[in-house]
Design a protein around this motif. Structure first.
Motif, PDB file in Angstrom:
ATOM      1  N   UNK A 292      26.461  34.030  49.900  1.00  0.00           N
ATOM      2  CA  UNK A 292      27.151  33.022  50.709  1.00  0.00           C
ATOM      3  C   UNK A 292      26.552  32.956  52.112  1.00  0.00           C
ATOM      4  N   UNK A 293      26.392  31.757  52.598  1.00  0.00           N
ATOM      5  CA  UNK A 293      25.923  31.458  53.952  1.00  0.00           C
ATOM      6  C   UNK A 293      24.510  31.974  54.238  1.00  0.00           C
ATOM      7  N   UNK A 294      23.733  32.323  53.184  1.00  0.00           N
ATOM      8  CA  UNK A 294      22.360  32.763  53.402  1.00  0.00           C
ATOM      9  C   UNK A 294      21.500  31.577  53.826  1.00  0.00           C
ATOM     10  N   UNK A 295      20.540  31.840  54.712  1.00  0.00           N
ATOM     11  CA  UNK A 295      19.592  30.808  55.139  1.00  0.00           C
ATOM     12  C   UNK A 295      18.304  31.485  55.554  1.00  0.00           C
ATOM     13  N   UNK A 296      17.276  30.668  55.799  1.00  0.00           N
ATOM     14  CA  UNK A 296      15.996  31.236  56.213  1.00  0.00           C
ATOM     15  C   UNK A 296      16.118  31.928  57.556  1.00  0.00           C
ATOM     16  N   UNK A 297      17.007  31.389  58.438  1.00  0.00           N
ATOM     17  CA  UNK A 297      17.164  31.988  59.777  1.00  0.00           C
ATOM     18  C   UNK A 297      18.056  33.231  59.740  1.00  0.00           C
ATOM     19  N   UNK A 298      19.075  33.181  58.892  1.00  0.00           N
ATOM     20  CA  UNK A 298      20.028  34.314  58.809  1.00  0.00           C
ATOM     21  C   UNK A 298      20.177  34.717  57.351  1.00  0.00           C
ATOM     22  N   UNK A 299      19.220  35.483  56.826  1.00  0.00           N
ATOM     23  CA  UNK A 299      19.290  35.868  55.408  1.00  0.00           C
ATOM     24  C   UNK A 299      20.448  36.796  55.121  1.00  0.00           C
ATOM     25  N   UNK A 300      21.044  36.635  53.942  1.00  0.00           N
ATOM     26  CA  UNK A 300      22.046  37.594  53.453  1.00  0.00           C
ATOM     27  C   UNK A 300      21.318  38.842  52.974  1.00  0.00           C
ATOM     28  N   UNK A 301      22.006  39.990  53.086  1.00  0.00           N
ATOM     29  CA  UNK A 301      21.383  41.254  52.683  1.00  0.00           C
ATOM     30  C   UNK A 301      22.220  41.899  51.585  1.00  0.00           C
ATOM     31  N   UNK A 302      21.514  42.332  50.501  1.00  0.00           N
ATOM     32  CA  UNK A 302      22.197  42.992  49.383  1.00  0.00           C
ATOM     33  C   UNK A 302      21.563  44.360  49.204  1.00  0.00           C
ATOM     34  N   UNK A 303      22.432  45.379  49.156  1.00  0.00           N
ATOM     35  CA  UNK A 303      21.915  46.744  49.035  1.00  0.00           C
ATOM     36  C   UNK A 303      21.522  47.062  47.604  1.00  0.00           C
ATOM     37  N   UNK A 304      20.698  48.089  47.464  1.00  0.00           N
ATOM     38  CA  UNK A 304      20.244  48.554  46.155  1.00  0.00           C
ATOM     39  C   UNK A 304      21.450  48.849  45.272  1.00  0.00           C
ATOM     40  N   UNK A 305      21.349  48.525  44.016  1.00  0.00           N
ATOM     41  CA  UNK A 305      22.455  48.715  43.067  1.00  0.00           C
ATOM     42  C   UNK A 305      23.246  47.450  42.855  1.00  0.00           C
ATOM     43  N   UNK A 306      23.097  46.464  43.782  1.00  0.00           N
ATOM     44  CA  UNK A 306      23.808  45.204  43.624  1.00  0.00           C
ATOM     45  C   UNK A 306      22.854  44.061  43.266  1.00  0.00           C
ATOM     46  N   UNK A 307      21.616  44.404  42.951  1.00  0.00           N
ATOM     47  CA  UNK A 307      20.654  43.420  42.457  1.00  0.00           C
ATOM     48  C   UNK A 307      19.753  44.102  41.431  1.00  0.00           C
ATOM     49  N   UNK A 308      19.138  43.297  40.568  1.00  0.00           N
ATOM     50  CA  UNK A 308      18.267  43.854  39.523  1.00  0.00           C
ATOM     51  C   UNK A 308      17.157  42.844  39.209  1.00  0.00           C
ATOM     52  N   UNK A 309      15.925  43.345  39.171  1.00  0.00           N
ATOM     53  CA  UNK A 309      14.782  42.454  38.861  1.00  0.00           C
ATOM     54  C   UNK A 309      14.903  41.875  37.449  1.00  0.00           C
ATOM     55  N   UNK A 310      14.554  40.577  37.323  1.00  0.00           N
ATOM     56  CA  UNK A 310      14.640  39.882  36.025  1.00  0.00           C
ATOM     57  C   UNK A 310      13.339  39.121  35.747  1.00  0.00           C
ATOM     58  N   UNK A 311      12.811  39.310  34.549  1.00  0.00           N
ATOM     59  CA  UNK A 311      11.752  38.414  34.069  1.00  0.00           C
ATOM     60  C   UNK A 311      12.389  37.210  33.389  1.00  0.00           C
ATOM     61  N   UNK A 312      11.676  36.110  33.337  1.00  0.00           N
ATOM     62  CA  UNK A 312      12.198  34.915  32.658  1.00  0.00           C
ATOM     63  C   UNK A 312      12.538  35.250  31.212  1.00  0.00           C
ATOM     64  N   UNK A 313      13.756  34.904  30.788  1.00  0.00           N
ATOM     65  CA  UNK A 313      14.202  35.154  29.423  1.00  0.00           C
ATOM     66  C   UNK A 313      14.934  36.460  29.236  1.00  0.00           C
ATOM     67  N   UNK A 314      14.944  37.333  30.257  1.00  0.00           N
ATOM     68  CA  UNK A 314      15.632  38.620  30.124  1.00  0.00           C
ATOM     69  C   UNK A 314      17.144  38.425  30.122  1.00  0.00           C
ATOM     70  N   UNK A 315      17.849  39.348  29.423  1.00  0.00           N
ATOM     71  CA  UNK A 315      19.310  39.259  29.341  1.00  0.00           C
ATOM     72  C   UNK A 315      19.933  39.572  30.694  1.00  0.00           C
TER      73      UNK A 315
END
Length: 639
Positions: free
Chosen positions: A72-95
């Motif tokens: 929410x409210x992320x932008x190029x000037x004020x990016x949102x920050x998510x700590x490790x454990x709350x994001x996961x790398x995905x390849x196209x087609x991955x579950x």
């Protein structure tokens, strides 16, 4: 004699009779087949997916799975920050992980240590392919009556289907008959053939056509003209196959037994269809199975195959029959259709649909079409034609310029094809391949020297050829070109000198030594058409000898090419003809030289930059072509 079945019916009536007799028969063709074998088959009912496709929520991009609320409210000037454990790398087609509801494109992010910096906000399900996005379980993915395509086969697998219900394709049998036909192996093994025999080529045409249509056909050995043997093979064929075809035997000769066998074994549905060629076509029902009689001549076989057999095969395998025209266009392999003007007048039989084998050429803004040899036994015309035109039964006299629809069976670059009309010569026929090797094309019409110059003057060709003798001056072509060009600038190219002479049977049995011997009135002569250079020479020589044309037996016997005239000598229909040495040599005939004449190409200046003409002029210097001409004999190159 009164018959119990229709005779000489229209093609449409023949279709209706076949449909009435065998439409219900298609139900017996319902089966199930593995999806890998289903291509080209028709589905017998609607098909439902047994699984969701995809069967899980999947990432639609390369990026990071996360919760949309964290962006929410992320932008190029004020990016949102998510700590490790709350994001996961995905390849196209991955579950997608259960805890995530969106995927951030990698382009909209960066990493700073273990933190993911997000430069744009996401909504729930962004960049996510939801479960069943393509297909939901229970959804209809293909419908009754549709043809199975490669795309459907892939979809069937993804939707959890191993087999699908289809109409199987009909199994067909072809029975060639006739004492006069010779099997392929024997035909090729013999260096010379018995008079009255022909190669059994129809089975090759049928097998190739069936392969193109994705259908099966078996061929029996050739049967002699024996009604009992034919009866045995038809009975056995009707028991083991879905469709039986009999080659020939539907005429009314003493050796034509097919009609009586059909009457004895089953019900004759019709005999004779009002079309040319293919008129003797016939159909019967034997043991509940369709049996079609194909007339013996090759073109008649082809036409019956296209107009009756393929529609029958399609009906049995579940296809809905469209219009007569559309099915025939499919049968012959139509690539596209063209509207063209008839280059010459054509007479068609009254009340008969006629199949024309047509060649085409574009001259200026006019697209012309002309019918090739129309005989039912002529294979060359079908192989040479650009396409097929079907004249309706109402077309009696088609005047020159009449527009016809041509179903093109080959792609033609009309802008690069030059049309030649003029004097026939085997050496000119050899030029087509060199022209094609230069990226252009050449269409040839042998109409005689006078006919070629006349066509050139009317703007109906790009190039003509002439060897016309002027009786008064003794020269060639000048006065005729001056007359037909009417002041226009025409380029003349002297191609070669060729020897004209008397063509006689090998051994010269009538002892002909000079032209004067032809004037005795005792010999049968094979003549050329008025306007042909050879005819002009012959008439000049007759006049020089003081012989009236009516004194010559066969003077009115017209042939349009050197080979046609020479062939009449070869077959004994004529004692002699006037022609060129190469025609005599081709048939092993004797040749008595009379005169050497110049053979010229004539080209209007406006056509000199035409791609086909440029390639033609280049090809006149082609070393391989020149070698072939020299090997034929009877030609001399200009100094």
């Amino acid at each position: 004699m009164v018959t119990k079945y229709p005779q000489h019916i229209t093609l449409e009536e023949a279709w209706r009779l076949l449909e009435s007799a065998f439409a219900g028969y298609a139900r017996k063709f319902k089966t199930e087949t593995d999806i890998t074998e289903a291509a080209g088959h028709i589905l017998t009912r609607d098909i439902k997916a047994e699984r969701n496709v995809p069967h899980y929520a999947a990432s639609a991009v390369d990026g990071y799975a996360l919760r949309a609320a964290d962006t929410a409210e992320a932008s190029a000037a004020t990016p949102a920050r998510v700590k490790k454990g709350k994001y996961q790398w995905m390849n196209t087609g991955a579950a997608l992980p259960d805890w995530a509801d969106a995927v951030l494109m990698v382009e909209d992010s960066s990493l700073e240590g273990d933190e993911l910096l997000i430069y744009r906000p996401l909504t729930p399900s962004a960049n996510v392919r939801p479960l069943g996005e393509d297909v939901m379980a229970g959804q209809i993915i293909a419908r009754e009556g549709e043809e199975v395509t490669p795309a459907l086969i892939s979809l069937f697998l993804c939707a959890g289907l191993e087999k699908v219900p289809v109409y199987r394709k009909a199994k067909s049998l072809f029975i060639p008959t006739g004492d006069e036909i010779i099997a392929r192996g024997e035909w090729l093994a013999r260096e010379s053939q018995r008079s009255g025999t022909v190669a059994e080529s129809n089975s090759l045409f049928i097998a190739s056509s069936f392969k193109k249509w994705g259908c099966e056909v078996d061929v029996t050995p050739i049967l002699p003209d024996d009604p009992e043997l034919l009866k045995e093979y038809i009975q056995k064929g009707a028991a083991e196959y879905d469709v039986v075809m009999v080659g020939a035997g539907s005429a009314k000769g003493r050796r034509d037994h097919t009609t009586e066998v059909f009457e004895e074994l089953g019900e004759v549905l019709f005999r004779g269809v009002r079309m040319k060629p293919g008129r003797p076509a016939m159909a019967a029902c034997v043991g509940g199975k369709p049996v079609i009689c194909l007339p013996g001549f090759p073109m008649s076989t082809a036409v019956t195959l296209w107009s009756l057999v393929l529609p029958l095969l399609k009906m049995l395998s579940g296809h809905k029959l469209g219009s007569e025209k559309e099915i025939i266009k499919e049968a012959i392999g139509t690539k596209y259709s063209l509207a063209a003007k008839l280059l010459v007048q054509h007479s068609s039989p009254q009340g008969i649909e006629e199949w024309l084998r047509v060649k085409t050429a574009l001259v200026g803004k006019n697209l012309y079409g002309w019918a090739l040899t129309s005989g039912a036994s002529v294979l060359w015309a079908l192989a040479e034609a650009d396409g097929i035109a079907m004249l309706p039964a109402s077309a009696l006299e088609c005047e020159k310029g009449t527009e016809i629809e041509i179903w093109m069976t080959r792609r033609v670059e009309l802008q690069r094809r030059a049309l030649f009309q003029g004097s026939d010569d085997p050496a000119i026929q050899l030029l087509v391949t060199p022209v094609r090797r230069r990226g252009a094309d050449l269409a040839l019409r042998a109409v005689g020297s006078m006919g070629g110059l006349a066509a050139l003057s009317r703007g109906e060709c790009h190039v003509a050829a002439a060897h016309l003798l002027d009786e008064e001056s003794g020269g060639y072509n000048d006065i005729f070109i001056e007359r037909f060009s009417n002041g226009r600038r025409w380029k003349r190219i002297l191609v070669f000198y060729r020897t004209q002479g008397i063509i006689v049977p090998r051994g010269n049995p009538k002892g002909i030594k000079s032209f004067r011997d032809l004037c005795s009135g005792e010999l049968v002569f094979s003549n050329r058409q008025p306007g042909a250079g050879t005819r002009v020479l012959f008439d000049h020589l007759l006049k020089s000898e003081g012989t009236a044309p009516e004194k010559i037996k066969g003077y009115s016997q017209i042939c349009t090419t050197h080979m046609e005239a020479a062939n009449r000598v070869y077959t004994g229909l004529a004692d002699a003809t006037l022609g060129i040495r190469s025609a005599a040599d081709a048939l092993g005939l004797d040749f008595i030289p009379l005169a050497e004449e110049p053979y010229e190409l004539v080209i209007p200046e406006e056509h000199l930059r035409h791609p086909g003409i440029e390639a033609l002029i280049e090809s006149l210097s082609d070393a391989e072509w020149r070698k072939q001409v020299e090997e034929m004999g009877g030609y001399r190159w200009p100094n």
